[in-house]
Motif scaffolding. Structure first.
Motif, PDB file in Angstrom:
ATOM      1  N   LEU A 254      41.607  48.657  35.143  1.00 33.08           N
ATOM      2  CA  LEU A 254      40.448  48.237  35.934  1.00 33.08           C
ATOM      3  C   LEU A 254      39.592  47.217  35.181  1.00 33.08           C
ATOM      4  CD1 LEU A 254      39.284  51.717  37.324  1.00 33.08           C
ATOM      5  CD2 LEU A 254      40.350  49.880  38.643  1.00 33.08           C
ATOM      6  N   ALA A 255      39.621  47.292  33.859  1.00 35.37           N
ATOM      7  CA  ALA A 255      38.797  46.391  33.046  1.00 35.37           C
ATOM      8  C   ALA A 255      39.459  45.035  32.816  1.00 35.37           C
ATOM      9  CB  ALA A 255      38.486  47.050  31.707  1.00 35.37           C
ATOM     10  N   VAL A 256      40.690  44.858  33.307  1.00 35.97           N
ATOM     11  CA  VAL A 256      41.391  43.572  33.112  1.00 35.97           C
ATOM     12  C   VAL A 256      40.920  42.597  34.187  1.00 35.97           C
ATOM     13  CG1 VAL A 256      43.625  42.437  32.863  1.00 35.97           C
ATOM     14  CG2 VAL A 256      43.347  44.813  32.152  1.00 35.97           C
ATOM     15  N   ASN A 257      39.731  42.069  33.995  1.00 36.22           N
ATOM     16  CA  ASN A 257      39.126  41.111  34.925  1.00 36.22           C
ATOM     17  C   ASN A 257      38.037  40.355  34.170  1.00 36.22           C
ATOM     18  OD1 ASN A 257      36.215  42.167  35.844  1.00 36.22           O
ATOM     19  ND2 ASN A 257      37.554  43.942  35.491  1.00 36.22           N
ATOM     20  N   PRO A 258      37.552  39.249  34.712  1.00 36.06           N
ATOM     21  CA  PRO A 258      36.561  38.447  33.973  1.00 36.06           C
ATOM     22  C   PRO A 258      35.281  39.192  33.619  1.00 36.06           C
ATOM     23  CG  PRO A 258      37.479  37.178  35.793  1.00 36.06           C
ATOM     24  CD  PRO A 258      37.975  38.574  35.961  1.00 36.06           C
ATOM     25  N   HIS A 259      34.971  40.272  34.339  1.00 35.52           N
ATOM     26  CA  HIS A 259      33.737  41.014  34.083  1.00 35.52           C
ATOM     27  C   HIS A 259      33.967  42.253  33.230  1.00 35.52           C
ATOM     28  CE1 HIS A 259      31.495  38.531  36.936  1.00 35.52           C
ATOM     29  NE2 HIS A 259      32.517  38.663  37.760  1.00 35.52           N
TER      30      HIS A 259
END
Length: 325
Positions: A254-259
């Motif tokens: 879930l944390a694999v994103n720009p934010h």
């Protein structure tokens, strides 16, 4: 007389020898040989499955071919244009009351895709893409019960009619596809012998989902863990360690994103937002109980016990999706 008998016998032997062995009637099995004819019942079942699945796909696709009627679509398109021209926004550029406040654009990839389609082919390109996503999701669910293809297609067509008002050009249309793919994938595997691809396929899908619709992707690790726990209650051979690793990797994805982890915090803030009842999506479905929503809710309640006995994880999906609705 004896000479004529011997002559007739010799003629019959020559005729039998002239007929190749492969030309004998009946099915042939063996290397390099063609199989026998398909039994009529199998052929008719295959034809019914192909026809009902195709009709369902086209029916759901047609339901999605509407004019853009949701006002939120336009600010999603504007955000996609902004991302393409200036990069990912970190502050709210649109809101009057929240202007310049920190903004977690948890739907950035959907917005970029939507704007790209709209720029290339206009509104109908975007609508056609949305319809393709929805039809593919319903086809995946149809395959789960492909042993009864006509019944499966009929029920899913009724479900599509019931939720057609939510078939809009917004990032949550990806939720239909990813949730259906996860459910169909779990249906096909054995929980007591999970395949090795579970450890990479679900986290990878969750990472893509998280960039398309942020916190909604949290359903993947939640459903994975709950499904494995339900199956373990029935079968002690279900390896909770392997399933726990898969759910943990999906949660980390879930944390694999720009934010980064901020999208999880944003989901928590949304769930605890005091004025969320003013938002249409968060309205309780009190007015729909007398319609098709109430019918499917009653059907789910009636099917819960027999489904739990056969496939416990499917009962968990029934409970959690009903609660989420």
């Amino acid at each position: 007389m004896g000479r004529r008998r011997r002559k007739a016998k010799g003629s019959a032997q020559r005729e039998n020898a002239a007929v190749p062995e492969d030309s004998a009637p009946g099915p042939r099995t063996g290397r390099g040989e063609t199989p026998g004819p398909v039994p009529p019942d199998c052929a008719s079942q295959w034809s019914a499955g192909l026809l009902s699945g195709g009709i369902l796909f086209l029916f759901v696709f047609a339901l999605g071919l509407t004019h853009i009627r949701d006002a939120d679509t336009w600010w999603h398109l504007k955000t996609g244009q902004l991302i393409l021209s200036e990069g990912l926004p970190r502050a709210d550029p649109f809101s009057y009351v929240s202007f310049s406040r920190p903004w977690v654009s948890f739907e950035w990839l959907s917005q970029l895709l939507f704007y790209g389609l709209y720029a290339l082919g206009g509104a109908w390109a975007l609508t056609g893409f949305k319809s393709l996503l929805l039809a593919s999701a319903f086809l995946l669910l149809w395959r789960v019960n492909r042993d009864r293809p006509i019944w499966s297609a009929a029920l899913l067509a009724a479900a599509a009619l019931g939720c057609r008002l939510q078939f809009v050009e917004r990032p949550f249309v990806f939720d239909y596809l990813f949730a259906a793919a996860l459910y169909a994938g779990l249906w096909e595997i054995r929980f007591d012998a999970p395949p090795a691809r579970l450890l990479w396929a679900v986290p990878l899908g969750t990472a893509v989902w998280a960039n398309l619709h942020g916190g909604a992707a949290a359903l993947a690790p939640l459903m994975l863990a709950a499904s494995a726990a339900a199956e373990r209650l029935k079968d002690s051979r279900v390896p909770l360690r392997r399933w726990g690793i898969a759910a943990g990797l999906a949660a980390a994805a879930l944390a694999v994103n720009p934010h980064g982890p901020a999208i999880v915090r944003h989901l928590w803030d949304t769930l605890n937002f005091p004025g969320k009842e003013l938002i249409f999506e968060w309205h309780p479905p009190t007015g729909e109980y007398r319609g098709i929503y109430g019918f499917f809710l009653a059907a789910a309640a009636a099917a819960l016990y027999p489904v739990a006995r056969r496939r416990p994880f499917a009962a968990v999906w029934l409970l959690l999706t009903a609660a989420a609705s």
